[in-house]
Motif scaffolding. Sequence first.
Motif: not given
Length: 206
Positions: A46-73
Amino acid sequence: MRTITQSGEHELEVKKSRFLCALARVTDEAEAREFIQQRRKLHHDARHHCSAFVLGDLGEIQKSSDDGEPAGTAGVPMLEVLRHNEVTNAVAVVTRYFGGVLLGAGGLVRAYGGAVSAALEHVGLVERRPVRTVTTEVDYLLAGKLDNDLRSAGYQVADTEYLEVVRFHVNVPASEVDTFATWLAETTGGTAEATPGALTYAEIRS
């Protein structure tokens, strides 16, 4: 906050493109990134493996990746779905197999977000609430009755130790510790005392 009941995956098809969303429970960023790499290897074609994760008791760590898709999509709408559902300690990976029809920016946002929403509904969510693990001890003659009374009253018994006495570790909502102590004294005729422990977070299934 909430988290997913279990790991799982769900597929969504949009205009011949396949969006395969995999969810996993994780406790730190290393576990999240390891799961993302596992999905890359599993679906290496597959060409794209986009991701997002949230960590912490209060969800304080949040990260995401478009992995080659247009930014923000991709990554951002995926992360927004996790945040909107108040999900933490979870990672979402959406693997896309292109079906030959361009979706446009709006279409991608809806597809990636929709894939995560559908996967969350598929695996289910469980609440995480602040609790204190309260310890109490009774002799063996009272242990069976207390165990039944605790569960009948809706208290969550986290662990039971069978020593010279029977020691119960009960997860009690942080705001209800005093109420529990009163209930325990009345239920056991004053023979058992409540000893509050550290504040932690427990999964409460409805």
